[in-house]
Design an enzyme around this catalytic site. Structure first.
Site, PDB file in Angstrom:
ATOM      1  N   LYS A 160      47.066  39.497  46.473  1.00 48.53           N
ATOM      2  CA  LYS A 160      45.770  38.840  46.329  1.00 48.53           C
ATOM      3  C   LYS A 160      44.959  39.072  47.591  1.00 48.53           C
ATOM      4  O   LYS A 160      45.468  38.900  48.706  1.00 48.53           O
ATOM      5  CB  LYS A 160      45.952  37.338  46.074  1.00 48.53           C
ATOM      6  CG  LYS A 160      46.645  37.030  44.759  1.00 48.53           C
ATOM      7  CD  LYS A 160      46.902  35.547  44.582  1.00 48.53           C
ATOM      8  CE  LYS A 160      47.582  35.262  43.244  1.00 48.53           C
ATOM      9  NZ  LYS A 160      47.991  33.860  43.099  1.00 48.53           N
ATOM     10  N   ASP A 198      54.733  32.409  35.128  1.00 48.75           N
ATOM     11  CA  ASP A 198      54.481  32.147  36.550  1.00 48.75           C
ATOM     12  C   ASP A 198      54.739  30.673  36.849  1.00 48.75           C
ATOM     13  O   ASP A 198      54.055  29.795  36.319  1.00 48.75           O
ATOM     14  CB  ASP A 198      53.033  32.503  36.890  1.00 48.75           C
ATOM     15  CG  ASP A 198      52.709  32.328  38.369  1.00 48.75           C
ATOM     16  OD1 ASP A 198      53.637  32.059  39.149  1.00 48.75           O
ATOM     17  OD2 ASP A 198      51.526  32.474  38.730  1.00 48.75           O
ATOM     18  N   GLU A 226      57.413  35.206  37.679  1.00 50.58           N
ATOM     19  CA  GLU A 226      56.690  35.228  38.955  1.00 50.58           C
ATOM     20  C   GLU A 226      56.969  33.977  39.778  1.00 50.58           C
ATOM     21  O   GLU A 226      56.860  32.854  39.282  1.00 50.58           O
ATOM     22  CB  GLU A 226      55.191  35.358  38.669  1.00 50.58           C
ATOM     23  CG  GLU A 226      54.329  35.518  39.911  1.00 50.58           C
ATOM     24  CD  GLU A 226      52.874  35.758  39.564  1.00 50.58           C
ATOM     25  OE1 GLU A 226      52.026  35.543  40.453  1.00 50.58           O
ATOM     26  OE2 GLU A 226      52.578  36.134  38.415  1.00 50.58           O
ATOM     27  N   ASP A 254      54.949  36.387  44.681  1.00 54.87           N
ATOM     28  CA  ASP A 254      53.519  36.137  44.863  1.00 54.87           C
ATOM     29  C   ASP A 254      53.303  35.406  46.176  1.00 54.87           C
ATOM     30  O   ASP A 254      53.051  36.009  47.225  1.00 54.87           O
ATOM     31  CB  ASP A 254      52.969  35.351  43.682  1.00 54.87           C
ATOM     32  CG  ASP A 254      51.482  35.013  43.831  1.00 54.87           C
ATOM     33  OD1 ASP A 254      50.849  35.448  44.807  1.00 54.87           O
ATOM     34  OD2 ASP A 254      50.933  34.307  42.961  1.00 54.87           O
ATOM     35  N   LYS A 289      51.451  29.637  32.700  1.00 55.34           N
ATOM     36  CA  LYS A 289      51.696  28.849  33.897  1.00 55.34           C
ATOM     37  C   LYS A 289      52.719  27.756  33.574  1.00 55.34           C
ATOM     38  O   LYS A 289      52.558  27.012  32.597  1.00 55.34           O
ATOM     39  CB  LYS A 289      50.399  28.205  34.401  1.00 55.34           C
ATOM     40  CG  LYS A 289      49.379  29.200  34.941  1.00 55.34           C
ATOM     41  CD  LYS A 289      49.805  29.772  36.270  1.00 55.34           C
ATOM     42  CE  LYS A 289      48.697  30.606  36.885  1.00 55.34           C
ATOM     43  NZ  LYS A 289      49.099  31.152  38.216  1.00 55.34           N
TER      44      LYS A 289
END
Length: 369
Positions: A267, A191, A218, A243, A163
């Site tokens: 998701k 990401d 991402e 995303d 992250k």
């Protein structure tokens, strides 16, 4: 079979350690668990983990919407009638995908239990033999992330997700430090959760980490700027994953038209559950885009739902259903061993709700019938 009642529990899931992404830091994860009962004595479990930064829903608004609008709308309905149920939910409220996901998941759990089949059998059967997970690193100092990544590899993980998104220069250090710590053969994913904001920042960063063998980058830019995402994709050799830029079919259609991404992170909370998620997988497959199933993250209930979809679909090549790894207490019992999710062959999602833990974690609750 008809739905006779819906029990709604607003809970907070305690985390083993803080979960830190570009736009927020969490010490606990707010969630909503639903139990849907039928006239045949079956109970299906669903979950909603809203995120105001992604779906535009809060924990409080989602609870209220389920209590006052969505749960009453499905009383008396057949849980197998998913096309109709989603239509009824859409008539209640525009968007609100995480709220609708709780109902959708409970219906799938009920369908599996009613037919005596695990949910993946209802989705085309088991395509993948195993489901492996990456180790997800929250945003910390570069040396701390590097040490944690090295330990994760020692524990058996063969892929790491980093992250980033808090500071561009430090993010570059984070990526390089983790790659150096884990060596050249461990798979590495990055990401930014929209944290790099625009194409200039993103291209500046990507040029400095192109030698780090990144599997994919991402969502580096803000969710709505698909033009920037497409431009970045044209100018880098690193595959791009969208995303937050894709919630449902309309955004997916635009991503495909603009050729804005190589991969998509689907998701259940972003799109409204398994039923709409399966449609997104098919859209992506037609466009030659591979899929990942991500999470907000969810408890073992939502994670199990994502796992059943993941294992059934050829075009879902990765998942990040990390919830069972990061919660200090969980309301159900999805089994993880090493870097793998071990799905049960029991009917439905194959997880058992721990009523004592649910009661302990419940902040408020309501029953509709």
């Amino acid at each position: 079979m008809k739905i006779t009642s819906v029990h709604i529990h607003a809970i907070t899931l305690p985390l083993v350690r803080p979960f830190i992404v570009a736009y927020a830091s969490y010490n606990e994860m707010p969630s909503i668990i639903v139990k849907v009962e039928t006239d045949q004595g079956l109970v299906g479990y669903g979950e909603s983990v809203p995120d105001q930064h992604v779906t535009g829903e809060t924990w409080e608004s989602t609870y209220a919407m389920l209590v006052h609008s969505l749960a009453p709308a499905i009383i008396g309905e057949n849980p197998f009638a998913l096309e109709r149920i989603h239509h009824l939910l859409d008539q209640c409220v525009y968007k609100a995908p995480a709220a609708k996901a709780a109902i959708d998941l409970a219906c799938y759990d009920l369908m599996g239990k009613a037919t005596g089949q695990p949910v993946y059998q209802l989705l085309g059967g088991k395509y993948h033999s195993v489901l492996t997970l990456p180790y997800v690193l929250s945003i910390l100092q570069p040396e701390t992330m590097a040490a944690e990544a090295k330990q994760a590899v020692a524990d058996g993980f063969d892929s790491i997700k980093i992250k980033v998104g808090s500071d561009l220069a430090t993010d570059i250090e984070r990526i390089r430090a983790v790659r150096e710590a884990v060596g050249p053969d461990i798979r590495l994913r990055v990401d930014a959760n929209q944290g790099w904001e625009n194409r200039t920042n993103t291209l500046t960063a990507l040029k400095q980490v192109e030698d780090c063998r990144i599997d994919w980058m991402e969502q580096p830019v803000v969710a709505h700027d698909l033009d920037a995402l497409a431009d970045i994709r044209r100018q880098t050799s690193i595959p791009i994953m969208v995303d937050e830029g894709v919630l449902g079919a309309s955004e997916m259609r635009e991503v495909i038209a603009k050729k804005a991404a190589d991969k998509v992170n689907i998701k259940l909370m972003k799109c409204g559950g398994i039923y709409p998620a399966a449609k997104l997988v098919h859209q992506a497959e037609m466009a030659g885009m591979e899929c990942q199933i991500g999470s907000m993250p969810e408890s073992s209930i939502g994670s199990a739902a994502g796992a059943h979809l993941s294992i059934a679909k050829k075009n879902i090549v990765s998942n990040e259903l990390a919830g069972p790894f990061i919660f200090a207490k969980d309301v159900a019992n999805l089994t993880c061993q090493g870097n793998q999710i071990l799905l049960s062959d029991k009917p439905g999602f194959g997880v058992e709700l721990d009523e004592a833990v649910l009661t302990q974690l419940t902040v408020r609750q309501e029953t509709l019938s």
